[in-house]
Design an enzyme around this catalytic site. Structure first.
Site, PDB file in Angstrom:
ATOM      1  N   LYS A   1     -39.110 -51.163  49.414  1.00  0.00           N
ATOM      2  CA  LYS A   1     -38.104 -51.854  48.607  1.00  0.00           C
ATOM      3  C   LYS A   1     -36.743 -51.820  49.294  1.00  0.00           C
ATOM      4  O   LYS A   1     -36.112 -50.765  49.393  1.00  0.00           O
ATOM      5  CB  LYS A   1     -37.956 -51.224  47.221  1.00  0.00           C
TER       6      LYS A   1
ATOM      7  N   THR B   1     -28.588 -41.165  42.295  1.00  0.00           N
ATOM      8  CA  THR B   1     -29.902 -41.816  42.249  1.00  0.00           C
ATOM      9  C   THR B   1     -30.973 -40.886  42.793  1.00  0.00           C
ATOM     10  O   THR B   1     -32.109 -40.871  42.304  1.00  0.00           O
ATOM     11  CB  THR B   1     -29.875 -43.128  43.043  1.00  0.00           C
ATOM     12  N   GLY B   2     -30.634 -40.104  43.796  1.00  0.00           N
ATOM     13  CA  GLY B   2     -31.581 -39.145  44.356  1.00  0.00           C
ATOM     14  C   GLY B   2     -32.078 -38.159  43.315  1.00  0.00           C
ATOM     15  O   GLY B   2     -33.267 -37.814  43.277  1.00  0.00           O
TER      16      GLY B   2
ATOM     17  N   GLU C   1     -32.413 -38.831  51.677  1.00  0.00           N
ATOM     18  CA  GLU C   1     -31.220 -38.797  52.522  1.00  0.00           C
ATOM     19  C   GLU C   1     -30.099 -39.351  51.671  1.00  0.00           C
ATOM     20  O   GLU C   1     -30.063 -40.540  51.364  1.00  0.00           O
ATOM     21  CB  GLU C   1     -31.445 -39.638  53.787  1.00  0.00           C
TER      22      GLU C   1
ATOM     23  N   GLU D   1     -17.550 -39.016  47.226  1.00  0.00           N
ATOM     24  CA  GLU D   1     -17.883 -39.988  48.262  1.00  0.00           C
ATOM     25  C   GLU D   1     -17.362 -41.360  47.843  1.00  0.00           C
ATOM     26  O   GLU D   1     -17.760 -41.898  46.816  1.00  0.00           O
ATOM     27  CB  GLU D   1     -19.392 -40.038  48.482  1.00  0.00           C
TER      28      GLU D   1
END
Length: 491
Positions: free
Chosen positions: A175, A232-233, A250, A385
């Site tokens: 995806k 999201t991780g 990652e 971030e």
């Protein structure tokens, strides 16, 4: 309908099961450059069924490494032949300069060739154990792998994910980011062209909330690999718990770039710029925190600001452009909100800080290279971030202070150190809690070396032999060389 770009599932180009579509936007001018089909949960499930059949029933798991290598070498050759087309498409889709996308295509070619070569190399160990046993360990493919990539390096991240997975003998449900799928679609056209068996590599387009979540939750997917934000991780980790998937993540970074007073001045300036403003700062490993020794800070920052102001910004297809637009209007507004928060929190805006709106900039998502000084560790621009062309400066007086500031972050992806003292450079690097580090450089990446971070920057590694091993299971095999009864139990 023929103008809608499709997904590739089980060797066929297909539309969404319920007819959904999405417009793809050029971030340089806001124009629609393509319309793609938008996948659903059912589309993911079809792809998973195809991948599972291809792996277990059609024999992909038993395909000889030399055949997997042949297919991947052929894919690399085709990508190289079409390099100019891929580079131009990437610039239109993502916004980065043609100079950068040309390099990305070359790097993707090299990645496929690296893993094509690695596929046929020894993978295993043997052990001399107590007679009469012979013990060995082999590496086998995991099975069906779900792979989810971000929008900042669409083609290169495709190579980083697909190359080791396919070289190791897995099947994939891939995806791309929903807003930058165009080079992935072109890549799958080449995958079809070179003859990968149907069901081995499947492309499902769509949102993370729908397609990505199903990939993470699906009980027939054996591994999920994700590159993207830390938030999201965490969601993927929770979703993957259903069948205890193998995962590799990652994630984000807020990486320090430390410049000592004895560093080569011009080199440190050059890499400080390169570390944050390459790819518009939309880089997980960006050197977004500049830690500068106080004794040289005034001279260094004056020159840094002068050079930052000279960066040529514009449409990535134009000659000489060094920095393109941000990926989308929504992301641009997020970056601008960070800049406003830095100002309201009391940081000093050394340069930049604004959206460019005049002339050709008006319909695109352009933000000036921005540098903040007089920051404090509690500021959002220092902690969080930003993923844009925003550099925050922190000053230090001693080596110990530099190390403490550098490690004062929940992230641990990358770090750089600039000094002419080799011993100091290595001494400091060894104390930094980061997975990718440089001395007197910042940002070079190599297919041969592992990529990944400490702490909340992720789990596992990509690239190199480490990246290959992430797509394998370790099996212990014990062989009795003298098969006679043990005599343990009486007859």
């Amino acid at each position: 309908m023929s103008d809608i770009l499709k997904m590739y599932i089980d060797g066929k180009w297909v539309l969404s099961s319920i007819g959904l579509t999405r417009n793809i936007i050029n971030p340089a001018d806001g124009s629609v450059i393509a319309t793609v089909t938008e996948g659903t949960v059912d589309d993911v499930r079809c792809a998973v069924a195809a991948a599972k059949r291809a792996f277990y029933e059609d024999g992909w798991m038993e395909t000889a490494p030399i055949e997997r290598a042949r297919l991947m070498f052929a894919l690399a050759d085709e990508l190289e032949k079409n390099a100019d087309d891929f580079a131009r498409t990437e610039t239109l889709d993502n916004g980065k300069s043609l100079r950068e996308t040309t390099f990305d295509v070359s790097d993707a070619v090299a990645c496929f060739r690296y893993y094509a070569g690695l596929a046929t190399k020894p993978h295993g160990q043997t052990y001399d154990v107590a007679d009469p046993m012979q013990t060995m360990v082999v590496r086998e493919p995991i099975g069906v792998c779900g792979q989810i990539i971000p929008w900042n390096y669409p083609l290169l991240m495709s190579a980083w994910k697909l190359a080791p997975a396919l070289a190791a003998g897995n099947t994939t449900i891939f995806k791309p980011a929903e807003i930058t799928p165009l080079t992935a679609i072109k890549l799958f056209e080449l995958i079809e062209k070179v003859g990968y068996p149907k069901g081995v590599a499947n492309l499902v387009l769509g949102s993370g909330a729908t397609v990505g979540n199903e990939i993470a939750e699906n009980m027939d997917i054996d591994k999920v690999a994700f590159t993207g934000g830390t938030k999201t991780g965490r969601s993927i980790m929770r979703a993957a718990a259903g069948n205890i998937k193998n995962i590799s993540l990652e994630l984000g970074g807020k990486s320090p770039n430390i410049v000592f007073a004895d560093a080569d001045f011009e080199t440190a300036i050059d890499y400080a710029l390169f570390g944050i403003f390459i790819n518009q700062g939309e880089v997980c490993s960006a050197g977004s925190r500049l830690l500068i020794e106080e004794s040289i800070s005034e001279k260094f920052l004056c020159e840094l600001a002068r050079r930052a102001a000279k960066i040529k910004i514009g449409n990535g297809l134009d000659d000489g452009v060094e920095m393109g637009p941000l990926i989308s209007e929504a992301h641009m507004n997020k970056v601008l909100a960070f800049i406003e928060s830095g100002i309201s929190d009391g940081a000093t805006l050394l340069c930049g800080g604004h959206r460019l709106t005049s002339g050709d900039f008006g319909s695109g998502y352009f933000v000036e290279p921005t540098i903040f000084t007089d920051t404090t560790p509690d500021m959002s621009i220092v902690k969080d971030e930003i993923f844009g062309p925003v550099l925050v400066v922190q000053k230090f007086k001693t080596e110990a202070e530099a190390i403490k500031l550098a490690n004062d972050t929940p992230y641990g992806l990358a770090a750089g150190v600039f000094t002419k003292d080799g011993a100091k450079g290595l001494r400091v690097i060894k104390k930094l809690r980061a997975g990718i580090t440089w001395v007197n450089a910042y940002n070079p990446t190599y297919n041969e070396a592992p990529w990944g971070g400490y702490k909340q920057s992720g789990i596992g590694r990509e690239l190199g032999t480490f990246g290959f091993e992430e797509y394998t299971e370790v099996k212990q095999i014990n062989i009795n060389l003298d098969p006679v009864p043990t005599g343990w139990f009486e007859k």
